[in-house]
Design a protein around this motif. Structure first.
Motif, PDB file in Angstrom:
ATOM      1  N   LYS A   1       0.836  -1.207   0.000  1.00 32.96           N
ATOM      2  CA  LYS A   1       0.000   0.000   0.000  1.00 32.96           C
ATOM      3  C   LYS A   1       0.871   1.258   0.000  1.00 32.96           C
ATOM      4  N   THR A   2       0.205   2.386  -0.101  1.00 35.00           N
ATOM      5  CA  THR A   2       0.867   3.686  -0.042  1.00 35.00           C
ATOM      6  C   THR A   2       0.411   4.427   1.206  1.00 35.00           C
ATOM      7  N   LEU A   3       1.355   4.907   1.982  1.00 37.80           N
ATOM      8  CA  LEU A   3       1.091   5.735   3.159  1.00 37.80           C
ATOM      9  C   LEU A   3       1.282   7.184   2.746  1.00 37.80           C
TER      10      LEU A   3
ATOM     11  N   LEU B   1      11.474  14.625   4.371  1.00 35.20           N
ATOM     12  CA  LEU B   1      12.462  13.842   5.107  1.00 35.20           C
ATOM     13  C   LEU B   1      11.868  12.505   5.538  1.00 35.20           C
ATOM     14  N   THR B   2      10.637  12.541   6.021  1.00 32.21           N
ATOM     15  CA  THR B   2       9.964  11.318   6.457  1.00 32.21           C
ATOM     16  C   THR B   2       9.677  10.389   5.285  1.00 32.21           C
ATOM     17  N   ALA B   3       9.257  10.977   4.159  1.00 32.31           N
ATOM     18  CA  ALA B   3       8.956  10.168   2.978  1.00 32.31           C
ATOM     19  C   ALA B   3      10.169   9.366   2.520  1.00 32.31           C
ATOM     20  N   ALA B   4      11.350   9.901   2.798  1.00 27.33           N
ATOM     21  CA  ALA B   4      12.581   9.231   2.374  1.00 27.33           C
ATOM     22  C   ALA B   4      12.999   8.092   3.307  1.00 27.33           C
ATOM     23  N   HIS B   5      12.435   8.046   4.529  1.00 29.60           N
ATOM     24  CA  HIS B   5      12.970   7.092   5.518  1.00 29.60           C
ATOM     25  C   HIS B   5      11.926   6.244   6.237  1.00 29.60           C
ATOM     26  N   PHE B   6      10.680   6.680   6.286  1.00 26.80           N
ATOM     27  CA  PHE B   6       9.709   6.071   7.195  1.00 26.80           C
ATOM     28  C   PHE B   6       9.375   4.628   6.825  1.00 26.80           C
ATOM     29  N   SER B   7       9.367   4.334   5.525  1.00 26.97           N
ATOM     30  CA  SER B   7       8.886   3.038   5.063  1.00 26.97           C
ATOM     31  C   SER B   7       9.597   1.860   5.721  1.00 26.97           C
TER      32      SER B   7
ATOM     33  N   ILE C   1       4.363   8.804   0.383  1.00 29.61           N
ATOM     34  CA  ILE C   1       4.323   9.992  -0.463  1.00 29.61           C
ATOM     35  C   ILE C   1       3.826  11.187   0.342  1.00 29.61           C
ATOM     36  N   VAL C   2       4.058  12.382  -0.201  1.00 29.70           N
ATOM     37  CA  VAL C   2       3.606  13.625   0.439  1.00 29.70           C
ATOM     38  C   VAL C   2       2.502  14.247  -0.398  1.00 29.70           C
ATOM     39  N   GLN C   3       1.422  14.660   0.256  1.00 25.96           N
ATOM     40  CA  GLN C   3       0.325  15.356  -0.411  1.00 25.96           C
ATOM     41  C   GLN C   3       0.198  16.760   0.175  1.00 25.96           C
ATOM     42  N   HIS C   4       0.251  17.784  -0.681  1.00 29.28           N
ATOM     43  CA  HIS C   4       0.098  19.170  -0.247  1.00 29.28           C
ATOM     44  C   HIS C   4      -1.358  19.606  -0.432  1.00 29.28           C
ATOM     45  N   MET C   5      -1.919  20.212   0.596  1.00 29.22           N
ATOM     46  CA  MET C   5      -3.270  20.751   0.505  1.00 29.22           C
ATOM     47  C   MET C   5      -3.288  22.134   1.173  1.00 29.22           C
ATOM     48  N   PRO C   6      -2.627  23.127   0.545  1.00 32.44           N
ATOM     49  CA  PRO C   6      -2.509  24.437   1.180  1.00 32.44           C
ATOM     50  C   PRO C   6      -3.825  25.201   1.190  1.00 32.44           C
TER      51      PRO C   6
ATOM     52  N   ASP D   1      -7.919   4.747   8.881  1.00 30.59           N
ATOM     53  CA  ASP D   1      -7.369   3.421   8.637  1.00 30.59           C
ATOM     54  C   ASP D   1      -5.851   3.378   8.726  1.00 30.59           C
ATOM     55  N   GLY D   2      -5.231   4.522   9.046  1.00 31.50           N
ATOM     56  CA  GLY D   2      -3.789   4.560   9.184  1.00 31.50           C
ATOM     57  C   GLY D   2      -3.041   4.729   7.881  1.00 31.50           C
ATOM     58  N   LEU D   3      -3.752   4.822   6.750  1.00 30.86           N
ATOM     59  CA  LEU D   3      -3.084   4.971   5.464  1.00 30.86           C
ATOM     60  C   LEU D   3      -2.781   6.427   5.118  1.00 30.86           C
ATOM     61  N   THR D   4      -3.323   7.339   5.903  1.00 30.60           N
ATOM     62  CA  THR D   4      -2.986   8.755   5.761  1.00 30.60           C
ATOM     63  C   THR D   4      -2.653   9.312   7.137  1.00 30.60           C
ATOM     64  N   VAL D   5      -1.493   9.915   7.258  1.00 31.80           N
ATOM     65  CA  VAL D   5      -1.101  10.648   8.459  1.00 31.80           C
ATOM     66  C   VAL D   5      -0.915  12.099   8.049  1.00 31.80           C
TER      67      VAL D   5
END
Length: 350
Positions: free
Chosen positions: A36-38, A56-62, A72-77, A95-99
């Motif tokens: 899945k994708t977080l 930074l997190t996207a590069a290491h968290f997985s 991945i990172v989603q921007h919603m300004p 469901d934990g798939l989006t933080v």
């Protein structure tokens, strides 16, 4: 009825078993994330401290999350982070798939401008903190007022994103409580645009998280192009030991209390959050993964390369801080609302 009761009893027993057997719970979480994708949602545009920590997190968290999902990172300004916060609270499945990495001031927004808060900050779940987030106020070289003492009688033009944003509310608070002569001009699209306006001489001052300055502006600070003149927080940032907190600028006890309360979200800083209702076993797994990540040598080396401040704290500790903010004395809240009046701010010319 008897079958239904057996099902309920069995479900309860299974839940108790999972709680008593962390390995089983972690296996369930791994199944949730495998393949899945977080998504890390932030309520701000690229650039700035929210994006800094998200990337930074996207590069290491997985590698620390069970199941090793893509990240991945989603921007919603919009609305100084309010649009993203409202979407996260009301539209995101728990469901934990989006933080998310959202403003530390969500509780203050709810208390001070309740009509602008489409959420209940008491219900957010905190995964962990990257760093506290003192706001730093930068003055340009050549501005009429170069000290806080001079700001009491020399006008300072301040850039802000919107009248309801902290970049306007905090200078308005300082103006109204300390008597500084500020003229607020709002409408700049984020801290980067505010900085450009200051460097052009359109404005004299703007504020942003100290982490943003540290990541992008150390040369300009070192050569005197800009100077950090004061900071908002509960304690002075270790990088800014000689820069006064807002509450250090007055001897009046009531004013000190008000200025400190307005700055009391700084310990929440830049934190990862989960949506309300996220299963507890997922919260536990994400908290464990977060703490492992922020102690990892590769992560810390990358953070240093990106000039990202890492001063971690647990999700449990952040929920305690948030609860303290949400239990603020109504009289103090009312006084802060009055002091943050931004009605005199003007919109910049397009």
């Amino acid at each position: 009825m008897r079958i239904s009761g057996l099902i309920k009893t069995g479900a309860a027993a299974l839940a108790l078993f999972a709680a008593a057997t962390p390995g089983a719970a972690m296996a369930d979480v791994a199944d949730l994330y495998k393949g899945k994708t977080l998504t890390i949602l932030i309520g701000h545009p690229p650039g700035g401290s929210y994006d800094l920590y998200a990337q930074l997190t996207a590069a290491h968290f997985s590698k620390f999350v069970p199941g090793n999902p893509d990240v991945i990172v989603q921007h919603m300004p919009g609305g100084g982070g309010r649009k993203g916060a409202a979407f996260f609270y009301n539209k995101t499945a728990p469901d934990g798939l989006t933080v998310a990495i959202l403003p530390d001031t969500l509780g203050h927004i709810q208390l001070l401008t309740p009509k602008r808060a489409d959420w209940d900050a008491k219900n957010f779940r905190y995964i962990g903190r990257y760093a506290s987030a003192n706001s730093a106020f930068a003055i340009r070289k050549g501005a009429p007022a170069q000290t806080t003492e001079e700001m009491a009688h020399k006008e300072t033009i301040v850039a802000c994103t919107g009248k309801a944003a902290r970049s306007a509310q905090m200078p308005a608070l300082v103006e109204n409580v300390l008597g500084f002569k500020y003229r607020l001009i709002c409408g700049y699209k984020g801290s980067s645009a505010s900085k450009i306006a200051m460097l052009r001489g359109e404005v004299d001052m703007f504020s942003a998280n100290w982490a943003t300055f540290k990541a992008n502006d150390t040369d300009a600070i070192a050569d005197g192009t800009m100077k950090i003149i004061m900071q908002a927080g509960v304690d002075r940032d270790p990088d800014l030991p000689d820069v006064p907190l807002l509450q250090d600028l007055t001897n009046d006890p009531k004013s000190k209390r008000l200025l400190r309360f307005a700055s009391s979200a700084a310990p929440l800083g830049r934190s990862m959050m989960a949506a309300p209702g996220t299963p507890e076993e997922v919260i536990t797994a994400l908290r464990k993964a977060f703490q492992e990540m922020v102690k990892d040598a590769d992560f810390l080396a990358d953070a240093a390369k990106r000039q990202a401040i890492i001063d971690p704290a647990s999700g449990e500790a952040m929920e305690t801080v948030n609860a303290e903010i949400m239990s603020a004395d109504p009289e103090l809240v009312a006084a802060t609302i009055a002091a943050m009046d931004t009605s005199k701010a003007t919109d910049k010319a397009n």
